[in-house]
Design a protein around this motif. Structure first.
Motif, PDB file in Angstrom:
ATOM      1  N   ASP A 101       3.878  54.894  46.624  1.00 15.02           N
ATOM      2  CA  ASP A 101       4.738  55.151  45.472  1.00 15.02           C
ATOM      3  C   ASP A 101       6.137  54.574  45.679  1.00 15.02           C
ATOM      4  O   ASP A 101       6.642  54.511  46.795  1.00 15.02           O
ATOM      5  CB  ASP A 101       4.846  56.658  45.236  1.00 15.02           C
TER       6      ASP A 101
ATOM      7  N   THR B  98       3.405  69.352  42.813  1.00 15.63           N
ATOM      8  CA  THR B  98       2.030  69.747  42.503  1.00 15.63           C
ATOM      9  C   THR B  98       1.205  69.866  43.783  1.00 15.63           C
ATOM     10  O   THR B  98       1.605  69.383  44.850  1.00 15.63           O
ATOM     11  CB  THR B  98       1.361  68.724  41.574  1.00 15.63           C
TER      12      THR B  98
ATOM     13  N   ARG C 247       2.462  65.382  43.856  1.00 15.77           N
ATOM     14  CA  ARG C 247       3.254  64.656  42.866  1.00 15.77           C
ATOM     15  C   ARG C 247       4.486  65.494  42.514  1.00 15.77           C
ATOM     16  O   ARG C 247       4.403  66.724  42.430  1.00 15.77           O
ATOM     17  CB  ARG C 247       2.456  64.378  41.592  1.00 15.77           C
TER      18      ARG C 247
ATOM     19  N   ARG D 211       7.298  66.571  39.796  1.00 15.79           N
ATOM     20  CA  ARG D 211       7.480  66.636  38.351  1.00 15.79           C
ATOM     21  C   ARG D 211       8.841  67.256  38.019  1.00 15.79           C
ATOM     22  O   ARG D 211       9.345  68.108  38.754  1.00 15.79           O
ATOM     23  CB  ARG D 211       6.397  67.503  37.704  1.00 15.79           C
TER      24      ARG D 211
ATOM     25  N   MET E  46       9.577  59.995  37.580  1.00 18.30           N
ATOM     26  CA  MET E  46       8.599  61.094  37.490  1.00 18.30           C
ATOM     27  C   MET E  46       7.812  60.997  36.197  1.00 18.30           C
ATOM     28  O   MET E  46       6.602  61.276  36.165  1.00 18.30           O
ATOM     29  CB  MET E  46       9.320  62.440  37.578  1.00 18.30           C
TER      30      MET E  46
ATOM     31  N   ASP F  89       6.886  58.430  34.781  1.00 19.72           N
ATOM     32  CA  ASP F  89       5.905  57.362  34.984  1.00 19.72           C
ATOM     33  C   ASP F  89       4.928  57.690  36.109  1.00 19.72           C
ATOM     34  O   ASP F  89       4.157  56.816  36.529  1.00 19.72           O
ATOM     35  CB  ASP F  89       6.627  56.046  35.317  1.00 19.72           C
ATOM     36  N   ASP F  90       4.966  58.935  36.609  1.00 16.02           N
ATOM     37  CA  ASP F  90       4.111  59.365  37.715  1.00 16.02           C
ATOM     38  C   ASP F  90       4.276  58.459  38.932  1.00 16.02           C
ATOM     39  O   ASP F  90       3.314  58.082  39.588  1.00 16.02           O
ATOM     40  CB  ASP F  90       2.636  59.400  37.290  1.00 16.02           C
TER      41      ASP F  90
ATOM     42  N   SER G 127       6.074  60.677  44.589  1.00 17.63           N
ATOM     43  CA  SER G 127       5.335  61.615  45.427  1.00 17.63           C
ATOM     44  C   SER G 127       6.330  62.455  46.215  1.00 17.63           C
ATOM     45  O   SER G 127       7.536  62.176  46.228  1.00 17.63           O
ATOM     46  CB  SER G 127       4.392  60.869  46.379  1.00 17.63           C
TER      47      SER G 127
END
Length: 221
Positions: free
Chosen positions: A123, A144, A148, A150, A188, A190-191, A194
């Motif tokens: 990432d 998460t 991930r 968020r 974040m 755009d995912d 990490s």
């Protein structure tokens, strides 16, 4: 791999200690806060360091020198007027190069193993998150179960001022003052972020009282 230590802030909440000493040079346990980072980054396998300077930056450079006594080369990105975190990183890109780098706030203390940030990661951004301190009970971001980060969600943890960043995240920014949080939130969305939770020691040295408390901790046999 290179690393950047953020050391350009005014340290206003630490006054009068920072009237004549830049915050990262304040001592706890007989050593300047920034020296703990320099030694840990060197031991983690970092090849060279970039330190940005602003308030009393000449004292940082005069005290730390070129890094020879620490066994790791140190370069300086002099800002004059501090540019905030993202702006400082953008200004330092010519010194950091095109490869991912490790980022550490100069005014924290932690027992986190910085070698974890040297390892390859897919990432553009990887953040270290800590338990929420008493002075920041609401935290910053949600981590998460899949690792991930968020902007929304519960429970929330606090960004620990440590991470691994791809310089491309900052390359399109104009040179000038800019905060890091909006860039992180956009990534974040755009995912692309990490993270990991560090449950161990982590101190944000934001007041003289916290510095005194850390000093007492580090002085214990």
């Amino acid at each position: 791999m290179k690393a950047m230590i953020l050391a350009a802030g005014y340290g206003k909440r630490m006054r009068p200690l920072t009237d004549h000493t830049p915050k990262p040079l304040l001592q706890a346990g007989g050593k300047a806060l920034i020296e703990y980072h320099i030694e840990k980054l060197r031991d983690a396998g970092i090849d060279s360091l970039v330190i940005n300077t602003g308030w009393l930056g000449d004292r940082l450079a005069a005290t730390l020198g070129d890094g020879r006594r620490f066994g790791i080369p140190i370069l300086y990105s002099h800002e004059g007027t501090p540019l905030e975190t993202a702006g400082g990183i953008r200004r330092a890109l010519p010194l950091l190069g095109d490869a991912p780098f490790v980022l550490v706030n100069g005014d924290i203390w932690t027992d986190y193993d910085l070698s974890r940030l040297v390892a390859d990661r897919p990432d553009p951004v990887h953040l270290v998150l800590a338990d929420n301190p008493d002075h920041h009970p609401g935290g910053d971001f949600h981590l998460t179960e899949g690792g991930r980060v968020r902007d929304n969600g519960e429970p929330r943890l606090t960004y620990a001022g440590m991470g691994r960043f791809d310089p491309a995240l900052f390359a399109e920014m104009p040179d000038g003052e800019a905060k890091l949080a909006p860039l992180l939130r956009a990534a974040m969305a755009d995912d692309a972020v990490s993270g990991e939770h560090h449950p161990g020691q982590w101190w944000d040295i934001g007041t003289p009282e916290r510095l005194d408390e850390l000093d007492r901790l580090l002085a214990r046999p």
